[in-house]
Design a protein around this motif. Structure first.
Motif, PDB file in Angstrom:
ATOM      1  N   SER A  55      41.725  43.595  69.672  1.00  0.00           N
ATOM      2  CA  SER A  55      42.613  42.623  69.036  1.00  0.00           C
ATOM      3  C   SER A  55      44.060  43.030  69.265  1.00  0.00           C
ATOM      4  O   SER A  55      44.381  44.222  69.282  1.00  0.00           O
ATOM      5  N   PRO A  56      44.977  42.064  69.422  1.00  0.00           N
ATOM      6  CA  PRO A  56      46.395  42.411  69.569  1.00  0.00           C
ATOM      7  C   PRO A  56      46.982  43.067  68.316  1.00  0.00           C
ATOM      8  O   PRO A  56      48.067  43.631  68.361  1.00  0.00           O
ATOM      9  N   LEU A  57      46.263  43.016  67.200  1.00  0.00           N
ATOM     10  CA  LEU A  57      46.747  43.633  65.964  1.00  0.00           C
ATOM     11  C   LEU A  57      46.568  45.141  65.964  1.00  0.00           C
ATOM     12  O   LEU A  57      47.089  45.833  65.099  1.00  0.00           O
ATOM     13  N   ILE A  58      45.831  45.664  66.933  1.00  0.00           N
ATOM     14  CA  ILE A  58      45.598  47.108  66.989  1.00  0.00           C
ATOM     15  C   ILE A  58      46.756  47.765  67.712  1.00  0.00           C
ATOM     16  O   ILE A  58      47.044  47.470  68.862  1.00  0.00           O
ATOM     17  N   GLU A  59      47.422  48.644  66.988  1.00  0.00           N
ATOM     18  CA  GLU A  59      48.606  49.322  67.507  1.00  0.00           C
ATOM     19  C   GLU A  59      48.239  50.470  68.435  1.00  0.00           C
ATOM     20  O   GLU A  59      48.802  50.646  69.505  1.00  0.00           O
ATOM     21  N   ARG A  60      47.279  51.277  67.994  1.00  0.00           N
ATOM     22  CA  ARG A  60      46.818  52.408  68.797  1.00  0.00           C
ATOM     23  C   ARG A  60      45.497  52.878  68.217  1.00  0.00           C
ATOM     24  O   ARG A  60      45.091  52.460  67.137  1.00  0.00           O
ATOM     25  N   ILE A  61      44.854  53.770  68.960  1.00  0.00           N
ATOM     26  CA  ILE A  61      43.615  54.370  68.485  1.00  0.00           C
ATOM     27  C   ILE A  61      43.666  55.868  68.752  1.00  0.00           C
ATOM     28  O   ILE A  61      44.535  56.342  69.485  1.00  0.00           O
ATOM     29  N   ASP A  62      42.749  56.575  68.193  1.00  0.00           N
ATOM     30  CA  ASP A  62      42.512  57.977  68.550  1.00  0.00           C
ATOM     31  C   ASP A  62      40.997  58.107  68.665  1.00  0.00           C
ATOM     32  O   ASP A  62      40.303  58.202  67.661  1.00  0.00           O
ATOM     33  N   ILE A  63      40.496  58.013  69.909  1.00  0.00           N
ATOM     34  CA  ILE A  63      39.055  58.090  70.130  1.00  0.00           C
ATOM     35  C   ILE A  63      38.721  59.418  70.792  1.00  0.00           C
ATOM     36  O   ILE A  63      39.436  59.879  71.680  1.00  0.00           O
ATOM     37  N   LYS A  64      37.635  60.010  70.316  1.00  0.00           N
ATOM     38  CA  LYS A  64      37.120  61.253  70.891  1.00  0.00           C
ATOM     39  C   LYS A  64      35.653  61.006  71.227  1.00  0.00           C
ATOM     40  O   LYS A  64      34.897  60.514  70.395  1.00  0.00           O
ATOM     41  N   ILE A  65      35.285  61.358  72.458  1.00  0.00           N
ATOM     42  CA  ILE A  65      33.910  61.170  72.921  1.00  0.00           C
ATOM     43  C   ILE A  65      33.299  62.553  73.142  1.00  0.00           C
ATOM     44  O   ILE A  65      33.903  63.401  73.800  1.00  0.00           O
ATOM     45  N   TYR A  66      32.100  62.748  72.586  1.00  0.00           N
ATOM     46  CA  TYR A  66      31.447  64.052  72.582  1.00  0.00           C
ATOM     47  C   TYR A  66      30.060  63.990  73.220  1.00  0.00           C
ATOM     48  O   TYR A  66      29.401  62.961  73.201  1.00  0.00           O
ATOM     49  N   THR A  67      29.616  65.148  73.708  1.00  0.00           N
ATOM     50  CA  THR A  67      28.221  65.296  74.115  1.00  0.00           C
ATOM     51  C   THR A  67      27.366  65.360  72.855  1.00  0.00           C
ATOM     52  O   THR A  67      27.881  65.515  71.743  1.00  0.00           O
ATOM     53  N   ARG A  68      26.067  65.293  73.029  1.00  0.00           N
ATOM     54  CA  ARG A  68      25.174  65.404  71.862  1.00  0.00           C
ATOM     55  C   ARG A  68      25.277  66.782  71.220  1.00  0.00           C
ATOM     56  O   ARG A  68      24.928  66.957  70.060  1.00  0.00           O
ATOM     57  N   ASN A  69      25.779  67.773  71.973  1.00  0.00           N
ATOM     58  CA  ASN A  69      25.949  69.125  71.431  1.00  0.00           C
ATOM     59  C   ASN A  69      27.308  69.316  70.762  1.00  0.00           C
ATOM     60  O   ASN A  69      27.624  70.408  70.317  1.00  0.00           O
ATOM     61  N   GLY A  70      28.131  68.272  70.738  1.00  0.00           N
ATOM     62  CA  GLY A  70      29.409  68.352  70.053  1.00  0.00           C
ATOM     63  C   GLY A  70      30.585  68.787  70.911  1.00  0.00           C
ATOM     64  O   GLY A  70      31.668  69.035  70.382  1.00  0.00           O
ATOM     65  N   MET A  71      30.402  68.869  72.230  1.00  0.00           N
ATOM     66  CA  MET A  71      31.518  69.257  73.102  1.00  0.00           C
ATOM     67  C   MET A  71      32.363  68.016  73.414  1.00  0.00           C
ATOM     68  O   MET A  71      31.842  66.992  73.843  1.00  0.00           O
ATOM     69  N   LEU A  72      33.665  68.110  73.188  1.00  0.00           N
ATOM     70  CA  LEU A  72      34.590  67.024  73.477  1.00  0.00           C
ATOM     71  C   LEU A  72      34.693  66.841  74.985  1.00  0.00           C
ATOM     72  O   LEU A  72      34.982  67.784  75.715  1.00  0.00           O
ATOM     73  N   VAL A  73      34.443  65.602  75.470  1.00  0.00           N
ATOM     74  CA  VAL A  73      34.537  65.347  76.908  1.00  0.00           C
ATOM     75  C   VAL A  73      35.675  64.391  77.258  1.00  0.00           C
ATOM     76  O   VAL A  73      36.147  64.382  78.394  1.00  0.00           O
ATOM     77  N   TYR A  74      36.119  63.578  76.281  1.00  0.00           N
ATOM     78  CA  TYR A  74      37.186  62.622  76.582  1.00  0.00           C
ATOM     79  C   TYR A  74      37.912  62.245  75.296  1.00  0.00           C
ATOM     80  O   TYR A  74      37.306  62.138  74.236  1.00  0.00           O
ATOM     81  N   GLN A  75      39.215  62.041  75.437  1.00  0.00           N
ATOM     82  CA  GLN A  75      40.040  61.643  74.294  1.00  0.00           C
ATOM     83  C   GLN A  75      41.189  60.785  74.809  1.00  0.00           C
ATOM     84  O   GLN A  75      41.758  61.055  75.867  1.00  0.00           O
ATOM     85  N   THR A  76      41.536  59.723  74.047  1.00  0.00           N
ATOM     86  CA  THR A  76      42.676  58.882  74.427  1.00  0.00           C
ATOM     87  C   THR A  76      43.225  58.147  73.215  1.00  0.00           C
ATOM     88  O   THR A  76      42.525  58.000  72.216  1.00  0.00           O
TER      89      THR A  76
END
Length: 134
Positions: A55-76
């Protein structure tokens, strides 16, 4: 571009007499943030990049994507995400499988910017010829 506002209604009769204002009602616009749960970064130019519908109402996000073991693989912070399947800071693709994400969404609301939290799963498929029906 937004219906978010406070409204009141009056009526005008045929003699141009205007009624008193109704009770003021404040409404917020509808906001959406949809993340596909499958994408195929296999180089065939079809669903190679994970892109959110935003939606254009969303200013920004903070997304973190993890493996099933909890290791961070991507963030934006990019609301569209635009993940090509590579691990952050590396030039190699993540292994096929299921990943989970946690996301803070910063939305413009009547009260100002509010944070909403969402989470979910993303299935990464890298087989050649893998197609997702839309």
């Amino acid at each position: 571009g937004s219906l978010a506002a406070c409204y009141a209604v009056t009526a005008i009769d045929s003699f141009d007499n205007e009624s008193a204002k109704s009770i003021i009602s404040c409404v917020d616009s509808c906001s959406f943030f949809e993340v596909p749960n499958v994408f195929t970064p296999n180089g065939d130019n079809y669903n190679d990049v994970l892109k959110a519908r935003v939606s254009p109402l969303i200013e920004r996000i903070d997304i973190k994507i993890y493996t099933r073991n909890g290791m961070l693989v991507y963030q934006t912070n990019d609301p569209k995400i635009n993940w090509d399947g590579r691990a952050s800071g590396k030039n190699q693709f993540v292994a096929p499988g299921v990943y989970y994400y946690m996301c803070d969404i910063y939305e413009n609301r009547l009260t100002g910017v509010e944070v909403r939290n969402v989470s979910g799963f993303i299935h990464v498929t890298t087989e050649k010829g893998a197609k997702i029906k839309e």
